[in-house]
Structures are given as C-alpha cells and as structure tokens.
Scaffold this motif. Structure first.
Motif, short mmCIF file in Angstrom:
data_model
loop_
_atom_site.label_atom_id
_atom_site.label_comp_id
_atom_site.label_asym_id
_atom_site.label_seq_id
_atom_site.Cartn_x
_atom_site.Cartn_y
_atom_site.Cartn_z
N GLU A 152 -4.02 10.98 5.73
CA GLU A 152 -3.34 9.85 5.12
C GLU A 152 -1.86 10.16 4.93
N LYS B 238 0.85 -1.19 0.00
CA LYS B 238 0.00 0.00 0.00
C LYS B 238 0.89 1.25 0.00
N THR B 239 0.58 2.21 -0.90
CA THR B 239 1.38 3.43 -0.98
C THR B 239 0.85 4.54 -0.09
N LYS B 240 -0.29 4.32 0.56
CA LYS B 240 -0.83 5.28 1.53
C LYS B 240 -1.38 4.50 2.73
N ASP C 294 1.87 9.15 2.99
CA ASP C 294 2.50 8.45 1.87
C ASP C 294 3.54 7.48 2.40
N SER D 122 -3.29 5.17 6.87
CA SER D 122 -4.02 6.15 7.68
C SER D 122 -3.15 6.62 8.85
#
Length: 456
Positions: A420, A411-413, A422, A415
């Motif tokens: 959010e 996942k590139t982002k 990066d 929580s």
C-alpha cells in the motif's frame, strides 16, 4: 637567497613530521565528546591545527587551559538530562541544555525549560502526644537507665510530614547499691613484627612474632572484690611462609613495537620495555610504571571524508503524469517529486548512499474552497502546555488550538504493485473555522510558569 643547508634542514624536518618554525603547535585529540564537547583521547602535541584536522573526527586545544575545538562543521550535541525540579511539591520548572560542537554557529536554542511536579501536595508537620511515665530502672545495683516515650499523633502529619524531635528519652537512675566488677580480657593486640622480614635461602629457623592482652576490660574491683582474668596474657607463633630476601626488578631499554597506528592524520607509535635488568626474584618489587608507552606520529596525509547529502528541495507541484489532465480539487491521485545534491567526498571518501530523487503520490488541493464541499475544517483539542520561556525570573508557557483541514472522500492509502502507498495533500487550500475568541485559524492561551527561581 636561502642557504642550501637551511633548505635541507626544513625538508628533513617536514619528512619527520616535526613542527616548522612560524606555525602554532596544538594539543591533538582523536575524539570529541558528543554531549559535553570536551576533547578526549589525547594523542600528543607539537603539530599544527591543520595537520591535526587531517581527520575531521579529531579535535585540538591551543594549550591545557583552552577550550576544545572540533575539526568538523558545527552541529548540536545531544540534549543533557533534565535538571532536578525547582520545588519538591506543587509545580516548578526544570531545564536542559546542549552544546554547539565544531566550527561555526548552530541554529536554534541551547536551552529548554519545562513545567514539572514531583508531588501534588506539600508536607504538613504533626504534633507530639504527652510523654508516658518513666519506666523502672534497668538494673538492681549501680547506675542504670529509665526511659519514656510519646506518639506523633497530636495531630498526625499529612502528605509525608513528620514530628520534630525524639520519640524516646532516656535518663540515668542510681540504685545506691555497689556492684562487684569482674575482670575481663581486652581484645588481643595485633601480632607484632616478625623477628626478621626475610631469611637466607639455606636457613632452617623461622622468625617468630607475639601479641598481648590486658585484664582491664574491665579491671576487677577491690571492694566488693571481683574475679581476676583467667588464661595467658601473651601468645607466640612462628612466622610461617617468611620469604627469601627479595631482589627488586629493573627496566630494560625501550623498543619500538609497532608502526604508526593510523595511515592518515595523527596517530601513535607503540614502544615496549621489559622488567629484566635484573628480573625480580623472591618477591622483589616489579618495575614501577608501565611496560608500554605511545609516541605521537604524523602521517601528513588527510583522512577520507565521505560524501553527504544536502537538504531536500521543496516538493514540486502535484500533477497527473499526463500534464493535460487537470486534477486540482479532485480525488485523482497525482505525483510530485523533490531532489537533493550530494556534497562530494574528499580524499577518497565514500560516495553518498541512496537516491538523489524522491517521489510520492498526492492530491492537488491548492486553492480548494470550503464552500464547494471539497474540504472541511474543524478546531483541534487544546495542545499540551509548551516549554517555559525563561529558566529564571518572569517565565511564560503557552498552549493552542488550531483550525485543521479534513478531506472527505479522499483516500489516504492506495494499492501499489507490492504494498500500500501513502497519499499526501499538496498545496494550500482556502479555509477557516467558525470564529473562536475572535480568531479563525489559531487560538493561543498563556500563563505564568510557577516557582521559577529569581535571576542573579
């Protein structure tokens, strides 16, 4: 031993900001143009380059023919506008440049060249149709005109082309009949000078002026006889609003109007004078030149230099907060950081703003393999053609395809607490794409730039 009187003179000269014997005087400017690198806003001369550079935003020149020298460290100016394309149709090149402003050298190139095209096709000239017959003569007596025309359609021009020559021709025609010529007035001449340019304050009689015209536009013919002009050939009028004879103004003495314009470096004192010696009366000329002048002043105080950040260090390796946990080639988010150093301010300048430390979320992909399914690699599309290698002579341009890494399952982002965040990939995986033109990581194509001018 140095005589006491000489020491007193040297100290007094330094106190007044005067240039001491043995040092080089320069012309001091308060601004350096960020595009051309030229010195602007002249302050004055008679000071040393060290004193002028008490403010690092200033610049100076050794004399009127010397290049401008900025006081600050060297940095590139903004790029100039792209030059016009070398051709008006099909493909050519255009260039732009920048100037290294300041003390020292600037890394990189001062010129760039790229491909340009103003029009995809070049003009094709057309051809004329045959001339039409001559028209009837335009008059029934005397000399007149006849004309004939032709069309640009044999063949029609293409891509903005045209036909060379005139679409219409005229010629003189003679009816062999004499026409009478009636007289007509020429335009009125300009009003002449008034009989006096000014008058005494108690005078009751206004000066006068006159103008004339002639019956010669045209003159009436004799045979056959033409009518003469009607009306007067001269007009006279009063010179209304004639002024009283003027008294020109004269300058009063210069008076100091302000203290030095700056508290550090080189500035100006403002001096003013009034046009009151005497004041102009009855439309007399005001005093020539300016009511204000500026005289250079030297505070002998260096100006503040704000602190500035040095470059960031390289990112540290990506790792879990718990250093005993191995996150290499796994979808576990780690953390990495980098730092930078504040180059200290001088002369009471402001401190660096912001943080010396930076951090980001990351995945550790150092040494990850394609064969294990941890990453994927695919060829990119062709890039755009790059800049031309030279503004003249033989010039080349290139484009390329690269083997790019994909990370399925990552996942590139993620929580964060308020937003959010990066997530970046840290490290160098071991990968390559399927063989393309004998290469596994990068393929290049090269071709000539067209319509490049010859080098002189």
């Amino acid at each position: 031993m140095v005589p006491v009187l000489l020491l007193v003179k040297i100290a007094f000269g330094a106190l007044l900001g005067l240039q001491l014997p043995g040092s080089d005087a320069v012309q001091c400017y308060s601004q350096v143009n960020s595009v051309s690198g030229e010195c602007e806003r002249y302050l004055g001369d008679g000071v040393s380059d060290e004193d002028c550079c008490l403010n690092i935003n200033y610049g100076y020149k050794k004399d009127g023919n010397s290049a401008c020298q900025a006081c600050r460290e060297a940095e590139w100016s903004q790029w100039s506008e792209w030059s016009p394309c070398t051709v008006s149709c099909l493909e050519g090149i255009q260039s732009r440049n920048r100037v290294c402003i300041g003390k020292g050298d600037c890394p990189g190139h001062k010129e760039e060249v790229q491909i340009c095209s103003l029009q995809d096709c070049c003009p094709v000239m057309g051809g004329w149709s045959p001339w039409s017959p001559w028209s009837q003569c335009s008059v029934t007596c005397g000399l007149g005109q006849m004309k004939r025309t032709r069309e640009c359609n044999n063949p029609a021009p293409e891509c903005g082309g045209l036909c060379v020559g005139n679409r219409e021709e005229t010629t003189v025609c003679d009816t062999n009949q004499v026409c009478p010529t009636h007289g007509a007035w020429s335009n009125w001449g300009n009003w002449g000078d008034c009989s006096s340019t000014c008058m005494a304050e108690d005078s009751k009689v206004l000066p006068t002026q006159s103008r004339h015209r002639l019956c010669n536009s045209p003159s009436p013919s004799v045979s056959p006889p033409g009518r003469s002009c009607e009306g007067n050939k001269q007009e006279t009028r009063d010179c209304a609003g004639t002024p009283f004879c003027p008294v020109d103004g004269g300058w009063g003495p210069w008076v100091k109007a302000s203290e030095c314009s700056v508290t550090c470096g080189i500035g100006n004192n403002k001096e003013e004078r009034s046009c009151n010696n005497p004041a102009p009366r009855h439309g007399g000329n005001r005093c020539p030149e300016s009511t204000t002048r500026y005289v250079i002043c030297n505070t002998k105080q260096p100006c503040p230099i704000d602190g500035r950040w040095g470059p960031w260090t390289d990112w540290k390796p990506c790792a879990d907060i718990d250093t005993t946990v191995n996150i290499n080639c796994k979808t576990i988010v780690g953390l990495q950081s980098r730092t930078r150093r504040c180059i200290e301010p001088q002369h009471n300048g402001a401190d660096c703003k912001g943080s010396y430390r930076d951090s980001r979320r990351c995945y550790d992909v150092e040494g990850c393999f394609l064969s294990k399914g941890e990453i994927e690699a695919n060829w990119s599309e062709w890039s755009n053609w790059g800049l031309c290698s030279s503004p003249c002579g033989a010039s080349k341009t290139k484009r390329y395809r690269e083997c790019l890494v994909n990370y399925p399952g990552y996942k590139t982002k993620i929580s964060g607490i308020t937003k959010e965040l990066d997530v970046y990939f840290s490290g160098t995986p071991k990968f390559r794409c399927s063989k393309l033109n004998g290469q596994f990581l990068k393929v290049e194509e090269e071709r000539d730039c067209k319509n490049v001018p010859a080098c002189t």
